[in-house]
Design a protein around this motif. Structure first.
Motif, PDB file in Angstrom:
ATOM      1  N   ALA A  28       1.023  -1.571  -0.123  1.00 27.82           N
ATOM      2  CA  ALA A  28      -0.843  -0.342   0.037  1.00 27.82           C
ATOM      3  C   ALA A  28       1.042   1.461  -0.130  1.00 27.82           C
ATOM      4  O   ALA A  28       0.617   2.164  -0.809  1.00 27.82           O
ATOM      5  N   ILE A  29       1.866   1.096   0.782  1.00 20.58           N
ATOM      6  CA  ILE A  29       3.083   2.069   0.593  1.00 20.58           C
ATOM      7  C   ILE A  29       3.475   2.403  -0.940  1.00 20.58           C
ATOM      8  O   ILE A  29       3.854   3.956  -1.578  1.00 20.58           O
ATOM      9  N   VAL A  30       4.230   1.811  -0.983  1.00 19.21           N
ATOM     10  CA  VAL A  30       4.133   1.501  -2.399  1.00 19.21           C
ATOM     11  C   VAL A  30       3.339   2.295  -3.748  1.00 19.21           C
ATOM     12  O   VAL A  30       3.786   2.905  -4.147  1.00 19.21           O
ATOM     13  N   SER A  31       2.192   1.614  -3.671  1.00 18.15           N
ATOM     14  CA  SER A  31       1.458   2.242  -4.146  1.00 18.15           C
ATOM     15  C   SER A  31       0.862   3.717  -4.272  1.00 18.15           C
ATOM     16  O   SER A  31       0.996   3.744  -5.027  1.00 18.15           O
ATOM     17  N   LEU A  32       1.162   4.308  -3.108  1.00 23.43           N
ATOM     18  CA  LEU A  32       0.945   5.654  -3.031  1.00 23.43           C
ATOM     19  C   LEU A  32       2.007   6.121  -3.419  1.00 23.43           C
ATOM     20  O   LEU A  32       2.368   7.470  -4.018  1.00 23.43           O
ATOM     21  N   ILE A  33       3.009   5.717  -3.587  1.00 18.64           N
ATOM     22  CA  ILE A  33       4.971   6.687  -3.927  1.00 18.64           C
ATOM     23  C   ILE A  33       4.514   6.237  -4.872  1.00 18.64           C
ATOM     24  O   ILE A  33       4.721   7.269  -6.132  1.00 18.64           O
ATOM     25  N   MET A  34       3.654   5.558  -5.450  1.00 15.94           N
ATOM     26  CA  MET A  34       3.678   5.319  -7.634  1.00 15.94           C
ATOM     27  C   MET A  34       2.611   6.830  -7.809  1.00 15.94           C
ATOM     28  O   MET A  34       3.154   6.828  -8.956  1.00 15.94           O
ATOM     29  N   ILE A  35       1.360   6.481  -7.075  1.00 14.91           N
ATOM     30  CA  ILE A  35       0.642   7.805  -7.458  1.00 14.91           C
ATOM     31  C   ILE A  35       1.897   8.637  -6.969  1.00 14.91           C
ATOM     32  O   ILE A  35       0.904   9.988  -8.067  1.00 14.91           O
ATOM     33  N   LEU A  36       1.972   8.852  -6.117  1.00 12.00           N
ATOM     34  CA  LEU A  36       3.098  10.639  -6.188  1.00 12.00           C
ATOM     35  C   LEU A  36       3.191  10.933  -7.442  1.00 12.00           C
ATOM     36  O   LEU A  36       3.783  12.291  -7.929  1.00 12.00           O
ATOM     37  N   THR A  37       4.815   9.394  -8.139  1.00 14.44           N
ATOM     38  CA  THR A  37       5.819   9.825  -8.992  1.00 14.44           C
ATOM     39  C   THR A  37       4.565  10.794 -10.012  1.00 14.44           C
ATOM     40  O   THR A  37       5.049  11.447 -10.600  1.00 14.44           O
ATOM     41  N   ALA A  38       3.962  10.009 -10.510  1.00 18.87           N
ATOM     42  CA  ALA A  38       2.665  10.482 -11.789  1.00 18.87           C
ATOM     43  C   ALA A  38       1.604  11.067 -11.206  1.00 18.87           C
ATOM     44  O   ALA A  38       1.883  11.864 -12.288  1.00 18.87           O
ATOM     45  N   PHE A  39       1.683  12.032 -10.233  1.00 19.52           N
ATOM     46  CA  PHE A  39       1.030  13.139  -9.637  1.00 19.52           C
ATOM     47  C   PHE A  39       1.894  14.159 -10.111  1.00 19.52           C
ATOM     48  O   PHE A  39       1.476  15.122 -11.107  1.00 19.52           O
ATOM     49  N   ALA A  40       3.620  14.175 -10.007  1.00 16.30           N
ATOM     50  CA  ALA A  40       4.266  14.713  -9.954  1.00 16.30           C
ATOM     51  C   ALA A  40       4.563  15.163 -10.870  1.00 16.30           C
ATOM     52  O   ALA A  40       4.362  16.197 -11.359  1.00 16.30           O
ATOM     53  N   LYS A  41       4.719  13.737 -11.852  1.00 14.45           N
ATOM     54  CA  LYS A  41       5.764  14.117 -13.275  1.00 14.45           C
ATOM     55  C   LYS A  41       3.930  14.540 -14.406  1.00 14.45           C
ATOM     56  O   LYS A  41       4.427  15.887 -15.101  1.00 14.45           O
TER      57      LYS A  41
END
Length: 366
Positions: A267-280
């Motif tokens: 779940a933590i990794v999922s959040l990181i994935m979403i945050l990096t996609a959000f920033a890009k």
């Protein structure tokens, strides 16, 4: 005029380059040598970034969409310049489509994408409307936390007894051909050549003379991070499983289990994935709006932001029927037919023209 610091440029660059590259693992086609393909892509990517920065220095104070009219004239330069906001919008649509698949598959299983994506896009729109300084501050606060989480999770993998060193051998056992297919064109363009997009914000950096140093350092950090993830994936999954994985990083972190109490960290990794996609996505959105504002010479961006948001949402929700097709286009079609011409060929030709104009301009002035 808005300004960002050198450190904020570093955090923006790392966030932008990590983006969706760390999510899908585009070098998995190289099998056990995926980590080598990532390092090789990073090295070649740095050479491309140096070309972009040289162009920036030869066109001081101008963004990428202003370079072409400046050096090629209005009639040739303006049509070429307009290709870039179109590219930014299309790429932003692809990233939103990535999120459309990622959220229901990982963070919110079985959720309905057309209900989840609008709030996500609204936050992106709010960030773009707030300006580059707000976006920069967000990346400034989030990046240390994300890098720390990545380091901790890599350490936990070592203690989870899931690594098999035999999976990495023989190194380059299938020759450089398989590695090169992962490097060109996807490995070079995905992440590293995309950095040309940040030329839309380089003139806004307070100390522009340090842009080269900071951008190269950020690129090295990104390249090592992606290569480290690829190496971990090879050591855990082996070549066959890795090449079939859709979300290798997400599946990788599911393997963490220590003493029957430390597990389910995906779940933590999922959040990181979403945050990096959000920033890009936010940075591509901002680049699209700013480039159109400069080309149209507009004072306000409100209507542009609304227009671009509608286009990106429509594209993101309709461009791909399923994840397999989406990834296939992202690896085999999009990089070769769009990124290579716009991120490699045109900047290289522009560099040649700029150097020639400078040389003959000096000669004629004498």
């Amino acid at each position: 005029m808005e300004r960002i610091s050198i450190y904020q440029l570093f955090t923006i660059t790392v966030f932008f380059q990590l983006g969706t590259s760390v999510i899908f693992g585009f070098a998995t086609s190289a099998g056990r040598d995926a980590w080598l393909a990532n390092l090789f892509s990073c090295a070649l990517g740095i050479l491309l970034i140096l070309i972009y920065i040289v162009l920036m220095k030869m066109n001081p104070g101008l963004t990428v969409v202003e370079w072409f009219p400046e050096q090629l004239g209005k009639w040739i330069g303006m049509p070429i310049a307009w290709l870039y906001p179109l590219l930014f919008i299309y790429t932003a649509g692809r990233i939103l489509s990535d999120v459309k698949f990622i959220i229901p598959d990982t963070l919110l299983p079985n959720s309905i994408s057309w209900l989840v994506i609008p709030p996500f896009l609204f936050v992106v729109v709010y960030g773009v409307a707030s300006g580059i300084e707000v976006i920069a501050r967000l990346t400034e606060y989030l990046l240390p936390m994300i890098l720390m989480i990545i380091i901790v999770e890599v350490i936990l993998l070592f203690f989870s007894d899931v690594l098999n060193i035999d999976y990495i051998f023989p190194v380059i056992g299938q020759g450089w051909g398989k590695i090169w297919t992962a490097v060109w064109p996807t490995g070079i363009t995905q992440t590293f050549a995309e950095t040309l997009t940040l030329a839309m914000i380089w003139p806004l950096v307070k100390e522009t003379e340090k842009v080269m140093k900071v951008t190269i350092i950020a690129t090295i950090v990104t390249g090592i991070t992606i290569a480290l993830f690829s190496l971990m994936q090879v050591l855990v999954f082996g070549e066959d499983t890795l090449e079939r994985s859709m979300y290798p990083v997400y599946i990788l972190m599911q393997q963490i289990e220590i003493a029957d109490f430390l597990y389910n960290l995906d779940a933590i990794v999922s959040l990181i994935m979403i945050l990096t996609a959000f920033a890009k996505l936010t940075l591509y959105f901002y680049a699209a709006v700013r480039s159109m504002q400069l080309l149209l010479k507009l004072n306000s961006t409100r209507l542009l932001i609304l227009l671009v948001a509608i286009i990106i949402y429509t594209m993101g929700m309709t461009m791909s029927e399923n994840l397999n097709k989406h990834i296939y286009v992202g690896i085999h079609i999009f990089p070769l037919h769009l990124w290579v011409p716009l991120l490699i060929v045109l900047p290289f030709l522009l560099l040649i023209v700029t150097v020639i104009r400078r040389k003959f301009g000096k000669v004629s002035s004498k």
